[in-house]
Design a protein around this motif. Structure first.
Motif, PDB file in Angstrom:
ATOM      1  N   UNK A  34       0.836  -1.190   0.000  1.00 30.33           N
ATOM      2  CA  UNK A  34       0.000   0.000   0.000  1.00 30.33           C
ATOM      3  C   UNK A  34       0.874   1.245   0.000  1.00 30.33           C
ATOM      4  N   UNK A  35       0.480   2.227  -0.812  1.00 28.15           N
ATOM      5  CA  UNK A  35       1.187   3.504  -0.806  1.00 28.15           C
ATOM      6  C   UNK A  35       0.450   4.531   0.044  1.00 28.15           C
ATOM      7  N   UNK A  36      -0.528   4.057   0.807  1.00 22.77           N
ATOM      8  CA  UNK A  36      -1.320   4.937   1.648  1.00 22.77           C
ATOM      9  C   UNK A  36      -2.672   5.271   1.031  1.00 22.77           C
ATOM     10  N   UNK A  37      -2.769   5.175  -0.293  1.00 29.13           N
ATOM     11  CA  UNK A  37      -4.022   5.457  -0.980  1.00 29.13           C
ATOM     12  C   UNK A  37      -4.549   4.241  -1.734  1.00 29.13           C
ATOM     13  N   UNK A  38      -3.652   3.453  -2.295  1.00 29.98           N
ATOM     14  CA  UNK A  38      -4.029   2.304  -3.119  1.00 29.98           C
ATOM     15  C   UNK A  38      -3.320   1.049  -2.644  1.00 29.98           C
ATOM     16  N   UNK A  39      -3.961  -0.105  -2.880  1.00 29.85           N
ATOM     17  CA  UNK A  39      -3.357  -1.405  -2.600  1.00 29.85           C
ATOM     18  C   UNK A  39      -2.866  -2.010  -3.904  1.00 29.85           C
ATOM     19  N   UNK A  44       7.025  -2.600  -7.917  1.00 28.96           N
ATOM     20  CA  UNK A  44       8.484  -2.559  -8.019  1.00 28.96           C
ATOM     21  C   UNK A  44       9.100  -1.681  -6.943  1.00 28.96           C
ATOM     22  N   UNK A  45       8.291  -0.841  -6.310  1.00 28.47           N
ATOM     23  CA  UNK A  45       8.810   0.007  -5.241  1.00 28.47           C
ATOM     24  C   UNK A  45       8.523  -0.631  -3.894  1.00 28.47           C
ATOM     25  N   UNK A  46       9.293  -0.256  -2.904  1.00 27.63           N
ATOM     26  CA  UNK A  46       9.129  -0.838  -1.571  1.00 27.63           C
ATOM     27  C   UNK A  46       8.023  -0.104  -0.820  1.00 27.63           C
ATOM     28  N   UNK A  47       6.867  -0.732  -0.726  1.00 30.50           N
ATOM     29  CA  UNK A  47       5.737  -0.179   0.008  1.00 30.50           C
ATOM     30  C   UNK A  47       5.464  -1.046   1.228  1.00 30.50           C
ATOM     31  N   UNK A  50       0.372  -5.073   4.076  1.00 32.14           N
ATOM     32  CA  UNK A  50      -0.673  -5.320   5.069  1.00 32.14           C
ATOM     33  C   UNK A  50      -1.616  -6.380   4.531  1.00 32.14           C
ATOM     34  N   UNK A  51      -2.445  -6.916   5.399  1.00 30.76           N
ATOM     35  CA  UNK A  51      -3.432  -7.917   5.018  1.00 30.76           C
ATOM     36  C   UNK A  51      -4.751  -7.216   4.698  1.00 30.76           C
ATOM     37  N   UNK A  52      -5.482  -7.724   3.703  1.00 32.78           N
ATOM     38  CA  UNK A  52      -6.763  -7.119   3.337  1.00 32.78           C
ATOM     39  C   UNK A  52      -7.899  -7.590   4.236  1.00 32.78           C
ATOM     40  N   UNK A  53      -7.698  -8.672   4.981  1.00 37.13           N
ATOM     41  CA  UNK A  53      -8.723  -9.185   5.894  1.00 37.13           C
ATOM     42  C   UNK A  53      -8.438  -8.747   7.318  1.00 37.13           C
TER      43      UNK A  53
END
Length: 64
Positions: A34-39, A44-47, A50-53
């Motif tokens: 997650x980049x804070x806005x999208x999953x 390719x970048x280090x984000x 987290x788990x979606x459940x």
């Protein structure tokens, strides 16, 4: 008292599970970046991962 994984962070565990394709309990959903806005399922970048459940169940994430 033994704590064999005490030096692993949650991010370490999530990266390991995803990178090694290790099965884990379905209540956690998918492991995504997650980049804070999208999953993202892959990036390719280090984000941060987290788990979606469920985030916590009181059990080990690897208890399938």
């Amino acid at each position: 008292m033994s704590k064999p994984m005490s030096f692993w962070t949650e991010q370490d565990v999530l990266h390991y599970l995803r990178d090694e394709n290790i099965p884990y309990c379905s209540v956690y959903g998918d492991i995504v970046a997650s980049d804070g806005e999208n999953d993202y399922t892959e990036t390719l970048i280090d984000c941060k991962l987290h788990c979606t459940g469920c985030q916590r169940t009181g059990q080990s994430i690897t208890a399938a």
